[in-house]
Design a protein around this motif. Structure first.
Motif, PDB file in Angstrom:
ATOM      1  N   MET A   1      38.379  37.726  42.486  1.00  0.00           N
ATOM      2  CA  MET A   1      38.971  37.014  41.359  1.00  0.00           C
ATOM      3  C   MET A   1      39.900  37.923  40.563  1.00  0.00           C
ATOM      4  O   MET A   1      39.647  39.114  40.408  1.00  0.00           O
ATOM      5  CB  MET A   1      37.883  36.438  40.455  1.00  0.00           C
ATOM      6  CG  MET A   1      36.986  35.449  41.170  1.00  0.00           C
ATOM      7  SD  MET A   1      36.089  34.341  40.053  1.00  0.00           S
ATOM      8  CE  MET A   1      37.397  33.189  39.617  1.00  0.00           C
TER       9      MET A   1
ATOM     10  N   GLN B   1      42.727  36.116  47.733  1.00  0.00           N
ATOM     11  CA  GLN B   1      42.207  36.140  46.379  1.00  0.00           C
ATOM     12  C   GLN B   1      41.546  34.797  46.061  1.00  0.00           C
ATOM     13  O   GLN B   1      41.655  33.835  46.821  1.00  0.00           O
ATOM     14  CB  GLN B   1      43.320  36.395  45.362  1.00  0.00           C
ATOM     15  CG  GLN B   1      44.342  35.273  45.316  1.00  0.00           C
ATOM     16  CD  GLN B   1      45.515  35.610  44.426  1.00  0.00           C
ATOM     17  OE1 GLN B   1      45.936  36.755  44.351  1.00  0.00           O
ATOM     18  NE2 GLN B   1      46.057  34.614  43.747  1.00  0.00           N
TER      19      GLN B   1
ATOM     20  N   ARG C   1      46.679  27.619  43.466  1.00  0.00           N
ATOM     21  CA  ARG C   1      45.431  28.353  43.253  1.00  0.00           C
ATOM     22  C   ARG C   1      44.443  28.103  44.390  1.00  0.00           C
ATOM     23  O   ARG C   1      44.508  27.094  45.095  1.00  0.00           O
ATOM     24  CB  ARG C   1      44.808  27.983  41.907  1.00  0.00           C
ATOM     25  CG  ARG C   1      45.754  28.276  40.750  1.00  0.00           C
ATOM     26  CD  ARG C   1      45.128  28.078  39.396  1.00  0.00           C
ATOM     27  NE  ARG C   1      46.147  28.116  38.353  1.00  0.00           N
ATOM     28  CZ  ARG C   1      45.909  28.071  37.061  1.00  0.00           C
ATOM     29  NH1 ARG C   1      44.643  27.983  36.625  1.00  0.00           N
ATOM     30  NH2 ARG C   1      46.896  28.104  36.189  1.00  0.00           N
TER      31      ARG C   1
ATOM     32  N   ASP D   1      40.861  32.085  42.657  1.00  0.00           N
ATOM     33  CA  ASP D   1      41.208  31.755  41.284  1.00  0.00           C
ATOM     34  C   ASP D   1      40.145  30.915  40.578  1.00  0.00           C
ATOM     35  O   ASP D   1      39.992  31.001  39.359  1.00  0.00           O
ATOM     36  CB  ASP D   1      42.523  30.969  41.255  1.00  0.00           C
ATOM     37  CG  ASP D   1      43.654  31.721  41.922  1.00  0.00           C
ATOM     38  OD1 ASP D   1      44.114  32.719  41.332  1.00  0.00           O
ATOM     39  OD2 ASP D   1      44.053  31.334  43.032  1.00  0.00           O
TER      40      ASP D   1
ATOM     41  N   GLY E   1      41.266  33.901  36.178  1.00  0.00           N
ATOM     42  CA  GLY E   1      40.335  33.156  37.002  1.00  0.00           C
ATOM     43  C   GLY E   1      39.288  32.428  36.174  1.00  0.00           C
ATOM     44  O   GLY E   1      38.974  32.820  35.051  1.00  0.00           O
TER      45      GLY E   1
ATOM     46  N   ILE F   1      38.845  36.999  33.115  1.00  0.00           N
ATOM     47  CA  ILE F   1      38.116  35.962  33.865  1.00  0.00           C
ATOM     48  C   ILE F   1      37.171  35.246  32.914  1.00  0.00           C
ATOM     49  O   ILE F   1      36.435  35.880  32.154  1.00  0.00           O
ATOM     50  CB  ILE F   1      37.323  36.590  35.031  1.00  0.00           C
ATOM     51  CG1 ILE F   1      38.279  37.266  36.015  1.00  0.00           C
ATOM     52  CG2 ILE F   1      36.488  35.531  35.744  1.00  0.00           C
ATOM     53  CD1 ILE F   1      37.579  38.137  37.044  1.00  0.00           C
TER      54      ILE F   1
ATOM     55  N   ILE G   1      35.367  30.777  36.389  1.00  0.00           N
ATOM     56  CA  ILE G   1      34.067  30.570  37.028  1.00  0.00           C
ATOM     57  C   ILE G   1      33.387  29.425  36.297  1.00  0.00           C
ATOM     58  O   ILE G   1      33.269  29.437  35.068  1.00  0.00           O
ATOM     59  CB  ILE G   1      33.199  31.831  36.953  1.00  0.00           C
ATOM     60  CG1 ILE G   1      33.878  32.999  37.677  1.00  0.00           C
ATOM     61  CG2 ILE G   1      31.814  31.562  37.541  1.00  0.00           C
ATOM     62  CD1 ILE G   1      33.213  34.338  37.412  1.00  0.00           C
TER      63      ILE G   1
END
Length: 244
Positions: free
Chosen positions: A126, A80, A7, A82, A130, A173, A132
């Motif tokens: 993302m 990308q 990742r 992750d 994913g 996400i 945050i």
């Protein structure tokens, strides 16, 4: 453990303290990490610790062009994103009656505006699955003398997670808040003072200050699939300070 194998992560405020400890933990668990911060010397020192699974980009979260540079780099090199740990923050004391527009702007520009655009600009990179992670604080749920502006920014961060969890429905996400209590970092010791900060740590149920590595462990949990059914949540790593 290799919970984050393969990742890609971004950690803002990654040159020291909780950000650096989290970057190290992410790498230990298999991720490639971009650290982002204002001080080149701190970034260089961090890279010497983190090794070849890390890359540093210099900039400030309150400069939107700097954030564009960060994400352009991630896009070009990794394609990308992750994991995004929006950790950069600042704080200073000012009691009601002594708060200036400059004090307010400095703290809100980094802790609220900077965090918002850190997330918004990273979002297109993302993918489903994913994570945050927003760095909050016990001050977001507690009254703290002379620290109202900083505390208000962390309350805003908490609501960002609640609201963004709704905005991100259907994307796969997740967004959560990681809220440390008194933790032994250079910034905290500088803002509060060593003696006063040690005394604050002694008031927690665990009777001590936290170590950045302890918060980093919780960050790795939120970054991994172990927290796959968590979004809009707040996870405290505070020695019990805000829990009693």
């Amino acid at each position: 453990m290799n919970r984050l194998q393969g990742r890609t992560a971004v950690v803002t405020g990654g040159g020291s303290g909780i950000g650096l400890a989290s970057a190290k933990r992410f790498i230990d668990e298999g991720a490639f990490v971009y650290i982002f911060g204002r001080r080149q010397a701190a970034l260089d020192a961090a890279l010497a610790t983190l090794g070849d699974k890390a890359r540093a980009v210099r900039g400030s979260v309150d400069d939107l062009a700097d954030l564009d540079t960060l994400y352009d780099t991630v896009r070009a090199e990794r394609g990308q994103l992750d994991i995004l740990l929006a950790n950069a923050g600042t704080g200073a004391f000012a009691a009601l009656g002594a708060i200036t527009p400059e004090h307010y702007d400095q703290i809100f520009d980094v802790n609220v505006k900077g965090l918002l655009f850190t997330v918004q600009k990273g979002l297109p990179l993302m993918r489903a699955g994913g994570s945050i992670i927003l760095t909050g604080s016990t001050t977001g749920v507690m009254g703290t003398p002379q620290f109202s502006v900083y505390s208000a920014t962390k309350a805003a961060v908490r609501n960002f997670a609640r609201s963004w969890a709704q905005d991100l429905r259907g994307t796969g996400i997740r967004v959560n808040v990681l809220s440390p209590g008194p933790t032994r970092t250079d910034l905290a010791l500088e803002v509060v003072g060593t003696e006063a900060f040690e005394a604050m740590g002694a008031t927690t149920p665990l009777g001590r200050l936290g170590d950045p590595a302890e918060t980093a462990g919780a960050a790795a949990f939120l970054a991994s699939d172990d927290s796959s059914f968590m979004t809009g949540s707040e996870l405290f790593v505070d020695g019990g300070m805000a829990q009693i």
